[in-house]
Design a protein around this motif. Structure first.
Motif, PDB file in Angstrom:
ATOM      1  N   GLY A  36     -16.316   4.101  -8.307  1.00 35.66           N
ATOM      2  CA  GLY A  36     -17.687   4.581  -8.329  1.00 35.66           C
ATOM      3  C   GLY A  36     -18.174   5.012  -6.972  1.00 35.66           C
ATOM      4  O   GLY A  36     -19.018   5.888  -6.858  1.00 35.66           O
ATOM      5  N   ASN A  37     -17.615   4.434  -5.912  1.00 33.04           N
ATOM      6  CA  ASN A  37     -18.023   4.732  -4.554  1.00 33.04           C
ATOM      7  C   ASN A  37     -16.986   5.637  -3.903  1.00 33.04           C
ATOM      8  O   ASN A  37     -15.796   5.311  -3.885  1.00 33.04           O
ATOM      9  N   ALA A  38     -17.432   6.778  -3.368  1.00 32.18           N
ATOM     10  CA  ALA A  38     -16.486   7.738  -2.791  1.00 32.18           C
ATOM     11  C   ALA A  38     -15.758   7.161  -1.578  1.00 32.18           C
ATOM     12  O   ALA A  38     -14.560   7.371  -1.407  1.00 32.18           O
ATOM     13  N   VAL A  39     -16.476   6.441  -0.720  1.00 25.90           N
ATOM     14  CA  VAL A  39     -15.849   5.856   0.470  1.00 25.90           C
ATOM     15  C   VAL A  39     -14.792   4.843   0.068  1.00 25.90           C
ATOM     16  O   VAL A  39     -13.695   4.799   0.638  1.00 25.90           O
ATOM     17  N   GLN A  40     -15.099   4.026  -0.921  1.00 26.76           N
ATOM     18  CA  GLN A  40     -14.130   3.039  -1.397  1.00 26.76           C
ATOM     19  C   GLN A  40     -12.898   3.719  -1.973  1.00 26.76           C
ATOM     20  O   GLN A  40     -11.765   3.266  -1.750  1.00 26.76           O
ATOM     21  N   ALA A  41     -13.100   4.805  -2.712  1.00 26.85           N
ATOM     22  CA  ALA A  41     -11.974   5.528  -3.276  1.00 26.85           C
ATOM     23  C   ALA A  41     -11.075   6.102  -2.179  1.00 26.85           C
ATOM     24  O   ALA A  41      -9.842   6.023  -2.262  1.00 26.85           O
ATOM     25  N   LEU A  42     -11.676   6.665  -1.128  1.00 28.77           N
ATOM     26  CA  LEU A  42     -10.892   7.219  -0.027  1.00 28.77           C
ATOM     27  C   LEU A  42     -10.133   6.131   0.721  1.00 28.77           C
ATOM     28  O   LEU A  42      -8.966   6.306   1.084  1.00 28.77           O
ATOM     29  N   LEU A  43     -10.788   5.003   0.947  1.00 28.55           N
ATOM     30  CA  LEU A  43     -10.121   3.894   1.642  1.00 28.55           C
ATOM     31  C   LEU A  43      -8.940   3.368   0.834  1.00 28.55           C
ATOM     32  O   LEU A  43      -7.891   3.038   1.400  1.00 28.55           O
ATOM     33  N   MET A  44      -9.092   3.309  -0.480  1.00 32.68           N
ATOM     34  CA  MET A  44      -7.991   2.849  -1.326  1.00 32.68           C
ATOM     35  C   MET A  44      -6.821   3.815  -1.275  1.00 32.68           C
ATOM     36  O   MET A  44      -5.652   3.398  -1.232  1.00 32.68           O
ATOM     37  N   GLU A  45      -7.111   5.106  -1.274  1.00 30.71           N
ATOM     38  CA  GLU A  45      -6.042   6.105  -1.192  1.00 30.71           C
ATOM     39  C   GLU A  45      -5.310   6.007   0.146  1.00 30.71           C
ATOM     40  O   GLU A  45      -4.078   6.095   0.205  1.00 30.71           O
ATOM     41  N   ILE A  46      -6.061   5.821   1.224  1.00 29.76           N
ATOM     42  CA  ILE A  46      -5.444   5.698   2.553  1.00 29.76           C
ATOM     43  C   ILE A  46      -4.595   4.437   2.612  1.00 29.76           C
ATOM     44  O   ILE A  46      -3.476   4.447   3.145  1.00 29.76           O
ATOM     45  N   LEU A  47      -5.099   3.346   2.036  1.00 32.63           N
ATOM     46  CA  LEU A  47      -4.346   2.095   2.028  1.00 32.63           C
ATOM     47  C   LEU A  47      -3.064   2.234   1.225  1.00 32.63           C
ATOM     48  O   LEU A  47      -2.003   1.746   1.644  1.00 32.63           O
ATOM     49  N   GLN A  48      -3.125   2.899   0.075  1.00 37.47           N
ATOM     50  CA  GLN A  48      -1.924   3.108  -0.729  1.00 37.47           C
ATOM     51  C   GLN A  48      -0.892   3.935   0.030  1.00 37.47           C
ATOM     52  O   GLN A  48       0.303   3.625   0.009  1.00 37.47           O
ATOM     53  N   SER A  49      -1.349   4.987   0.703  1.00 39.65           N
ATOM     54  CA  SER A  49      -0.428   5.813   1.491  1.00 39.65           C
ATOM     55  C   SER A  49       0.201   5.009   2.621  1.00 39.65           C
ATOM     56  O   SER A  49       1.398   5.124   2.896  1.00 39.65           O
ATOM     57  N   ALA A  50      -0.608   4.180   3.281  1.00 35.33           N
ATOM     58  CA  ALA A  50      -0.102   3.350   4.373  1.00 35.33           C
ATOM     59  C   ALA A  50       0.949   2.364   3.869  1.00 35.33           C
ATOM     60  O   ALA A  50       1.979   2.134   4.532  1.00 35.33           O
ATOM     61  N   MET A  51       0.720   1.779   2.699  1.00 35.07           N
ATOM     62  CA  MET A  51       1.684   0.828   2.134  1.00 35.07           C
ATOM     63  C   MET A  51       3.007   1.507   1.806  1.00 35.07           C
ATOM     64  O   MET A  51       4.080   0.935   2.007  1.00 35.07           O
ATOM     65  N   ILE A  52       2.940   2.742   1.313  1.00 35.18           N
ATOM     66  CA  ILE A  52       4.175   3.471   1.007  1.00 35.18           C
ATOM     67  C   ILE A  52       4.918   3.829   2.282  1.00 35.18           C
ATOM     68  O   ILE A  52       6.164   3.740   2.339  1.00 35.18           O
ATOM     69  N   VAL A  53       4.203   4.204   3.332  1.00 38.21           N
ATOM     70  CA  VAL A  53       4.839   4.474   4.627  1.00 38.21           C
ATOM     71  C   VAL A  53       5.554   3.231   5.137  1.00 38.21           C
ATOM     72  O   VAL A  53       6.704   3.286   5.581  1.00 38.21           O
ATOM     73  N   ILE A  54       4.875   2.090   5.068  1.00 33.42           N
ATOM     74  CA  ILE A  54       5.475   0.821   5.519  1.00 33.42           C
ATOM     75  C   ILE A  54       6.700   0.480   4.676  1.00 33.42           C
ATOM     76  O   ILE A  54       7.733   0.040   5.203  1.00 33.42           O
ATOM     77  N   PHE A  55       6.604   0.710   3.359  1.00 29.75           N
ATOM     78  CA  PHE A  55       7.716   0.409   2.462  1.00 29.75           C
ATOM     79  C   PHE A  55       8.956   1.207   2.838  1.00 29.75           C
ATOM     80  O   PHE A  55      10.061   0.656   2.942  1.00 29.75           O
ATOM     81  N   PHE A  56       8.790   2.517   3.045  1.00 28.06           N
ATOM     82  CA  PHE A  56       9.942   3.346   3.380  1.00 28.06           C
ATOM     83  C   PHE A  56      10.452   3.054   4.791  1.00 28.06           C
ATOM     84  O   PHE A  56      11.654   3.136   5.048  1.00 28.06           O
ATOM     85  N   TYR A  57       9.563   2.714   5.685  1.00 28.93           N
ATOM     86  CA  TYR A  57       9.986   2.341   7.040  1.00 28.93           C
ATOM     87  C   TYR A  57      10.909   1.132   6.980  1.00 28.93           C
ATOM     88  O   TYR A  57      11.987   1.110   7.594  1.00 28.93           O
TER      89      TYR A  57
END
Length: 274
Positions: A36-57
């Motif tokens: 419902g909150n745009a900022v929260q949605a963006l933060l979640m997307e950034i966090l998901q991307s960061a987790m995938i980067v860490i996973f592949f690293y």
């Protein structure tokens, strides 16, 4: 300029402005659709991307593949692969989900083309923001690195997104005819990109007998070219951006023709099978 020409120009300008306004609002809706909150949605997307980067690293390190990476910054090697992989797959998901039975299309001004554009732009916006944030954090907190040709890397990023949009349009146009089957094929393609995108190894290091299993993939060419632009001591010899660009243009043309056909033949009841 005559009064008739002025009137025609005004109508075109007003139509273009109305279209851009609708694209903006539908893009905002796509960005904040999951939260419902745009900022929260963006933060979640950034966090998901960061987790995938860490996973592949961690995975590349654990599998002992650091030795086949380009001589230079290993974190930059990971980022150039993972970011383009995520951008490509996210664009596919964002575009393929807006079929002719999408509830938003019941609003008169909204069209399928508008949903495709808004989905593509929302995906690009989120991924571009994630790239900037994660790259900054990695450069400051993990390992300082320098990109050799930033403009060409950016070009590769947009081509990865563009090719994802093109493939997403193909899935979008075919989904009304076989929703479950096309959804499975889409998932298989995105999972196959875990390997066939080439984000964990270099195209130059592959033997000719193995290379044929990867060269069909436009993302494979884009990632390899991005690494050639990011590292001063790596020159891609087996990939080209032209293939990814021309294939994407062909897929968009074919996809839009198929979408037009499916939109003319689809019935509202088909959506209940999804």
């Amino acid at each position: 300029m005559s009064a008739v020409q002025n009137s025609s120009f005004s109508r075109i300008a007003m139509g273009g402005f109305e279209f851009l306004t609708l694209v903006y609002h539908t893009t905002v809706r796509e960005v904040r659709k999951s939260k419902g909150n745009a900022v929260q949605a963006l933060l979640m997307e950034i966090l998901q991307s960061a987790m995938i980067v860490i996973f592949f690293y961690v995975m590349i390190t654990f599998l002992g593949l650091r030795g086949v990476a380009v001589r230079g910054s290993f974190i930059l090697y990971v980022l150039t692969g993972v970011f383009l992989y995520l951008t490509h797959n996210k664009a596919i998901s964002a575009v393929s989900g807006g079929g002719p039975v999408n509830p938003m299309l019941q609003h008169a001004p909204v069209t399928t083309f508008m949903m495709i554009v808004s989905g593509a732009l929302s995906s690009l916006y989120v991924q571009l923001l994630a790239v900037l944030v994660i790259t900054f954090v990695a450069n400051v907190l993990v390992e300082p690195f320098t990109v050799y040709n930033l403009k060409r890397v950016a070009l590769c990023f947009f081509i990865a997104w563009f090719s994802g949009v093109a493939i997403g349009i193909i899935f979008l146009s075919l989904r009304p005819f076989a929703p479950s089957t096309i959804k499975i094929i889409e998932q298989i393609y995105k999972r196959a990109n875990m390997i066939f995108s080439g984000k964990m190894f270099l195209a130059n290091a592959l033997p000719a007998s193995t290379l044929v299993f990867f060269t069909w993939n436009p993302l494979f060419h884009t990632i390899d070219q991005a690494r050639g632009a990011a590292f001063v001591n790596y020159t891609p010899h087996k990939t080209t951006l032209d293939y990814a660009i021309y294939l994407s243009l062909v897929l968009i043309c074919v996809g839009m023709m198929l979408e037009h056909f499916s939109r003319k033949t689809v019935s509202e009841s088909w959506g209940k099978r999804q």
